[in-house]
Scaffold this motif. Structure first.
Motif, PDB file in Angstrom:
ATOM      1  N   HIS A  51       0.833  -1.206   0.000  1.00  0.00           N
ATOM      2  CA  HIS A  51       0.000   0.000   0.000  1.00  0.00           C
ATOM      3  C   HIS A  51       0.868   1.257   0.000  1.00  0.00           C
ATOM      4  O   HIS A  51       0.532   2.241  -0.669  1.00  0.00           O
ATOM      5  CB  HIS A  51      -0.924  -0.013   1.215  1.00  0.00           C
ATOM      6  CG  HIS A  51      -1.898  -1.143   1.227  1.00  0.00           C
ATOM      7  ND1 HIS A  51      -2.830  -1.348   0.230  1.00  0.00           N
ATOM      8  CD2 HIS A  51      -2.090  -2.151   2.124  1.00  0.00           C
ATOM      9  CE1 HIS A  51      -3.566  -2.420   0.500  1.00  0.00           C
ATOM     10  NE2 HIS A  51      -3.121  -2.930   1.661  1.00  0.00           N
ATOM     11  N   ALA A  52       1.957   1.233   0.732  1.00  0.00           N
ATOM     12  CA  ALA A  52       2.842   2.401   0.757  1.00  0.00           C
ATOM     13  C   ALA A  52       3.469   2.634  -0.602  1.00  0.00           C
ATOM     14  O   ALA A  52       3.679   3.789  -1.014  1.00  0.00           O
ATOM     15  CB  ALA A  52       3.937   2.203   1.810  1.00  0.00           C
ATOM     16  N   ARG A  53       3.782   1.561  -1.341  1.00  0.00           N
ATOM     17  CA  ARG A  53       4.384   1.731  -2.655  1.00  0.00           C
ATOM     18  C   ARG A  53       3.396   2.382  -3.632  1.00  0.00           C
ATOM     19  O   ARG A  53       3.795   3.102  -4.544  1.00  0.00           O
ATOM     20  CB  ARG A  53       4.842   0.363  -3.173  1.00  0.00           C
ATOM     21  CG  ARG A  53       5.729   0.448  -4.400  1.00  0.00           C
ATOM     22  CD  ARG A  53       6.232  -0.935  -4.820  1.00  0.00           C
ATOM     23  NE  ARG A  53       7.033  -1.537  -3.750  1.00  0.00           N
ATOM     24  CZ  ARG A  53       6.649  -2.582  -3.032  1.00  0.00           C
ATOM     25  NH1 ARG A  53       5.458  -3.136  -3.265  1.00  0.00           N
ATOM     26  NH2 ARG A  53       7.412  -3.076  -2.093  1.00  0.00           N
ATOM     27  N   GLU A  54       2.111   2.164  -3.431  1.00  0.00           N
ATOM     28  CA  GLU A  54       1.114   2.747  -4.319  1.00  0.00           C
ATOM     29  C   GLU A  54       1.020   4.258  -4.150  1.00  0.00           C
ATOM     30  O   GLU A  54       0.661   4.969  -5.100  1.00  0.00           O
ATOM     31  CB  GLU A  54      -0.258   2.108  -4.061  1.00  0.00           C
ATOM     32  CG  GLU A  54      -0.326   0.641  -4.492  1.00  0.00           C
ATOM     33  CD  GLU A  54      -1.695   0.047  -4.251  1.00  0.00           C
ATOM     34  OE1 GLU A  54      -2.556   0.762  -3.670  1.00  0.00           O
ATOM     35  OE2 GLU A  54      -1.903  -1.116  -4.621  1.00  0.00           O
ATOM     36  N   VAL A  55       1.345   4.758  -2.977  1.00  0.00           N
ATOM     37  CA  VAL A  55       1.287   6.217  -2.750  1.00  0.00           C
ATOM     38  C   VAL A  55       2.678   6.837  -2.847  1.00  0.00           C
ATOM     39  O   VAL A  55       2.871   7.995  -2.449  1.00  0.00           O
ATOM     40  CB  VAL A  55       0.640   6.542  -1.397  1.00  0.00           C
ATOM     41  CG1 VAL A  55      -0.811   6.130  -1.390  1.00  0.00           C
ATOM     42  CG2 VAL A  55       1.405   5.866  -0.262  1.00  0.00           C
ATOM     43  N   GLY A  56       3.662   6.086  -3.331  1.00  0.00           N
ATOM     44  CA  GLY A  56       5.001   6.641  -3.557  1.00  0.00           C
ATOM     45  C   GLY A  56       5.903   6.676  -2.339  1.00  0.00           C
ATOM     46  O   GLY A  56       6.899   7.398  -2.329  1.00  0.00           O
ATOM     47  N   ILE A  57       5.603   5.915  -1.299  1.00  0.00           N
ATOM     48  CA  ILE A  57       6.443   5.852  -0.093  1.00  0.00           C
ATOM     49  C   ILE A  57       7.217   4.545  -0.163  1.00  0.00           C
ATOM     50  O   ILE A  57       6.637   3.453  -0.020  1.00  0.00           O
ATOM     51  CB  ILE A  57       5.589   5.929   1.191  1.00  0.00           C
ATOM     52  CG1 ILE A  57       4.765   7.212   1.202  1.00  0.00           C
ATOM     53  CG2 ILE A  57       6.481   5.859   2.418  1.00  0.00           C
ATOM     54  CD1 ILE A  57       3.817   7.307   2.386  1.00  0.00           C
ATOM     55  N   LYS A  58       8.514   4.648  -0.401  1.00  0.00           N
ATOM     56  CA  LYS A  58       9.340   3.460  -0.619  1.00  0.00           C
ATOM     57  C   LYS A  58      10.642   3.569   0.171  1.00  0.00           C
ATOM     58  O   LYS A  58      11.005   4.643   0.650  1.00  0.00           O
ATOM     59  CB  LYS A  58       9.669   3.293  -2.102  1.00  0.00           C
ATOM     60  CG  LYS A  58       8.504   3.418  -3.038  1.00  0.00           C
ATOM     61  CD  LYS A  58       8.964   3.466  -4.476  1.00  0.00           C
ATOM     62  CE  LYS A  58       7.816   3.833  -5.426  1.00  0.00           C
ATOM     63  NZ  LYS A  58       8.270   3.940  -6.819  1.00  0.00           N
ATOM     64  N   GLY A  59      11.317   2.453   0.208  1.00  0.00           N
ATOM     65  CA  GLY A  59      12.678   2.431   0.762  1.00  0.00           C
ATOM     66  C   GLY A  59      12.751   2.930   2.188  1.00  0.00           C
ATOM     67  O   GLY A  59      11.966   2.549   3.064  1.00  0.00           O
ATOM     68  N   ARG A  60      13.715   3.798   2.430  1.00  0.00           N
ATOM     69  CA  ARG A  60      13.946   4.302   3.786  1.00  0.00           C
ATOM     70  C   ARG A  60      12.784   5.147   4.286  1.00  0.00           C
ATOM     71  O   ARG A  60      12.530   5.205   5.501  1.00  0.00           O
ATOM     72  CB  ARG A  60      15.244   5.108   3.828  1.00  0.00           C
ATOM     73  CG  ARG A  60      16.487   4.283   3.499  1.00  0.00           C
ATOM     74  CD  ARG A  60      17.752   5.089   3.727  1.00  0.00           C
ATOM     75  NE  ARG A  60      18.922   4.340   3.359  1.00  0.00           N
ATOM     76  CZ  ARG A  60      19.538   3.440   4.130  1.00  0.00           C
ATOM     77  NH1 ARG A  60      19.040   3.174   5.331  1.00  0.00           N
ATOM     78  NH2 ARG A  60      20.609   2.797   3.708  1.00  0.00           N
TER      79      ARG A  60
END
Length: 360
Positions: A51-60
């Motif tokens: 879900h975080a990857r869908e809103v552009g929150i990735k990696g660190r």
């Protein structure tokens, strides 16, 4: 600022002011709460990272936001044994903070963590399958070498370290002090002991402890050192100074011993000559010292005779009529002494009759 807001009539999510104004949550964590809270029921079984990857929150960014959600009670995780002997990670998401007891109660109500019966097939575990989670790497992470370095394992409390000598203890202090230069040069006690033998060789080649510390802590590579013990071992080997060349010791010629001087001859003993005494009386001889012409007895008798003459003159007695006899009598202890005493007695009587005294 100007404020213009139109309340939506559809496709909106109600977010609590406690979440939006939470002082310990960053913007990514608040966006995740808002996004997951508005998901339809058919999409809640996916992992939070998807879900975080869908809103552009990735990696660190995702790791930091998730840590804040876990610490503040919005996300709870637990690992439970699953089917076929595999472990599964279950996540619990809430838009209000929950305690651990509340999370366990919700898991029990949902039937998560109930023991499952082992597989009846033999063997119990079948062919290995694919990974259920973690199959994708973060997009913004570098796909290079891993820079993570696990902490040094603590020594077993039952293991006693061998005692170190003076040089070994000195280099161990130098190695353990490198953490003050850079944090990634921190060594454990066991790691420092493994490098002591190499570091001691530096001291034996004329390098002081301060110089060794300067060599190991200067010119460090940019970024982070992956393995402190490996990096320092490489430096100790590659920068080892050359061994001192032994200086040949030439034999020193020993001069021949000088002959001992011959002892000086002792002066011959001086023996006084034997001569004939010039004094009165029978002829006799004696050894003359210092040119003496009379023996000691004659010298003493003459001295007594002179004293007797001076004494008789003081008393008014005439002893010169037979001086030779007086001297000869002086050799006898009862000679001139008794005569002088008798003369003195007769002289005292004469002086008392005439009224003359010797003034004594």
């Amino acid at each position: 600022m100007l404020w213009h807001a139109i309340a939506p009539v559809r496709r909106y999510t109600k977010v609590s002011h406690d979440v939006m104004r939470h002082p310990r949550l960053n913007s990514d964590a608040k966006v995740l709460i808002s996004y997951v809270q508005g998901l339809p029921e058919g999409q809640v079984d996916r992992a939070l990272s998807e879900h975080a990857r869908e809103v552009g929150i990735k990696g660190r960014r995702y790791q930091a936001a998730k840590e804040l959600l876990v610490v503040n009670g919005f996300v709870h995780e637990r690992k439970v044994p699953g089917a076929r002997g595999l472990w599964a990670t279950h996540q619990l998401f809430s838009n209000v903070p929950l305690s651990d007891a509340d999370a366990r109660a919700l898991w029990r109500e949902a039937g998560v963590g109930v023991d499952t019966a082992p597989s009846a097939q033999s063997p119990a575990v079948g062919e290995p399958g694919g990974r259920s989670v973690g199959h994708q790497l973060p997009v913004d992470e570098e796909l290079g070498e891993n820079s993570f370095r696990p902490p040094t394992q603590a020594l077993d409390s039952g293991v006693e370290l061998a005692a170190l000598s003076g040089e070994e203890a000195q280099v161990e202090r130098v190695l353990l002090s490198l953490r003050e230069c850079r944090r990634d040069l921190r060594l454990g006690v066991a790691e420092a002991r493994s490098l002591v033998a190499l570091a001691v060789e530096w001291l034996r080649r004329g390098v002081s402890g301060a110089e060794l510390r300067q060599v190991l802590s200067s010119g460090l590579p940019p970024g982070r050192v992956r393995s402190a013990v490996g990096f320092l071992r490489h430096r100790l080997v590659q920068k080892m100074p050359e061994a001192p060349v032994p200086v040949p010791v030439l034999p020193v010629p020993v001069p021949e011993a000088a002959p001992a001087p011959e002892p000086a001859p002792e002066p011959p003993a001086v023996v006084a000559p034997i001569i004939t005494c010039q004094g009165p009386g029978n002829e006799h001889v004696f050894r003359s010292y210092g040119g003496a012409t009379e023996c000691a007895d004659c010298q003493q008798a003459a001295a007594w005779a002179r004293w007797a003459e001076r004494r008789a003159a003081d008393l008014g007695i005439d002893l010169a009529e037979d001086a030779a006899a007086a001297v000869e009598a002086g050799r006898d202890p009862d000679g001139w002494r008794s005569r002088l005493a008798a003369a003195a007695a007769s002289g005292v009587g004469t002086a008392s009759e005439t009224g003359v005294t010797d003034g004594t």
